[in-house]
Design a protein around this motif. Structure first.
Motif, mmCIF file in Angstrom:
data_model
loop_
_atom_site.group_PDB
_atom_site.id
_atom_site.type_symbol
_atom_site.label_atom_id
_atom_site.label_comp_id
_atom_site.label_asym_id
_atom_site.label_seq_id
_atom_site.Cartn_x
_atom_site.Cartn_y
_atom_site.Cartn_z
ATOM 1 N N LYS A 211 -13.652 10.295 -32.819
ATOM 2 C CA LYS A 211 -15.003 10.454 -33.382
ATOM 3 C C LYS A 211 -15.567 9.086 -33.739
ATOM 4 N N GLY A 212 -16.890 8.992 -33.826
ATOM 5 C CA GLY A 212 -17.533 7.772 -34.276
ATOM 6 C C GLY A 212 -17.341 7.581 -35.771
ATOM 7 N N VAL A 213 -17.356 6.329 -36.231
ATOM 8 C CA VAL A 213 -17.093 6.067 -37.647
ATOM 9 C C VAL A 213 -18.252 5.361 -38.355
ATOM 10 N N ARG B 292 -19.661 5.772 -30.966
ATOM 11 C CA ARG B 292 -18.380 6.132 -30.346
ATOM 12 C C ARG B 292 -17.673 4.854 -29.890
ATOM 13 N N ILE B 293 -16.473 4.643 -30.381
ATOM 14 C CA ILE B 293 -15.714 3.440 -30.070
ATOM 15 C C ILE B 293 -14.931 3.652 -28.775
ATOM 16 N N SER B 294 -15.028 2.692 -27.858
ATOM 17 C CA SER B 294 -14.239 2.780 -26.627
ATOM 18 C C SER B 294 -12.764 2.548 -26.929
ATOM 19 N N GLY C 59 -11.820 -3.815 -27.084
ATOM 20 C CA GLY C 59 -12.357 -2.846 -26.132
ATOM 21 C C GLY C 59 -13.633 -3.338 -25.485
ATOM 22 N N ALA C 60 -14.079 -2.598 -24.500
ATOM 23 C CA ALA C 60 -15.291 -2.952 -23.763
ATOM 24 C C ALA C 60 -16.529 -2.640 -24.598
ATOM 25 N N ALA C 61 -17.599 -3.346 -24.300
ATOM 26 C CA ALA C 61 -18.883 -3.058 -24.955
ATOM 27 C C ALA C 61 -19.375 -1.679 -24.532
#
Length: 221
Positions: free
Chosen positions: A70-72, A118-120, A104-106
């Motif tokens: 999940k996004g934070v 949302r974190i990759s 991680g990637a952008a």
């Protein structure tokens, strides 16, 4: 095929399976809820995200992958494609201490304003230094976007997401290359022998000068 051959092949298969089980690394992983509290440019935000950490053997180490379910955090303005770059640390425990940096990637698509980011997947390399059971726990998350930095810290003392039974580097692998004493294959190959040889030459030279001096004194006497 005779019964004797079938029995022999079965025994070999069982033995091979036993070897695989004995040599396979012991790993335990689970998804852990992490309560991230974030310091953002517009004030504090927070959210709970399930975190999954995986470790895949790669050469003498492991490739670690940290996944967010999940996004934070969120942004008050839209983040265009490629505007947000995440990174984090994974805390080590058990047989080792310290942390592993993962990046991680952008973002591959624009993130609308006031929408959870949302974190990759974040990945990094871990090389064991000690042997034993090592645990991997989600640490601080950093989000850089539009010239700002948001730092999110776990506040619920989360459990570790992964445990690996690892083998550290051997003493020979840790030893620096090219150091130590000169190789000694014979008396003249050692530094001590070379020093003694040099001293002998000097002594012989001094004796020669003394002998010539005494000879000169007898000739003139």
């Amino acid at each position: 095929m005779s019964n004797q051959k079938r029995t022999a092949l079965a025994a070999v298969s069982v033995a091979a399976g036993a070897v695989v089980l004995m040599t396979a690394p012991v790993a335990h992983a689970e998804v852990v809820d992490v309560n991230y509290q974030c310091r953002t440019p517009i004030g504090p935000k927070g959210a709970v995200s399930p975190i999954d950490i995986k470790g895949v053997r790669s050469g003498g180490g492991y490739t670690l992958t940290m996944s967010f379910r999940k996004g934070v955090s969120s942004s008050p303005v839209e983040l265009g494609k490629g505007a947000m770059k995440p990174s984090a640390v994974i805390e080590l425990g058990g047989a080792e201490s310290g942390e592993v940096q993962v990046t991680g990637a952008a973002n591959t698509a624009a993130v609308p304003a006031n929408t959870p980011i949302r974190i990759s997947d974040l990945s990094g390399t871990y090389t064991p230094k000690k042997s034993g059971k090592v645990t991997f726990t989600a640490g601080a998350l950093t989000i850089k976007a539009l010239g700002t930095t948001t730092t999110c810290t776990p506040k619920n003392d989360p459990k570790h997401s992964l445990e690996l039974d690892v083998t550290g580097a051997t003493a020979s692998q840790d030893a620096p290359a090219g150091g130590g004493e000169l190789p000694r294959t014979g008396p003249l190959d050692s530094a001590a022998a070379l020093g003694t040889l040099g001293g002998t030459v000097l002594l012989t030279g001094a004796a020669g000068v003394l002998w010539l001096t005494r000879r000169g004194q007898r000739a003139t006497g």
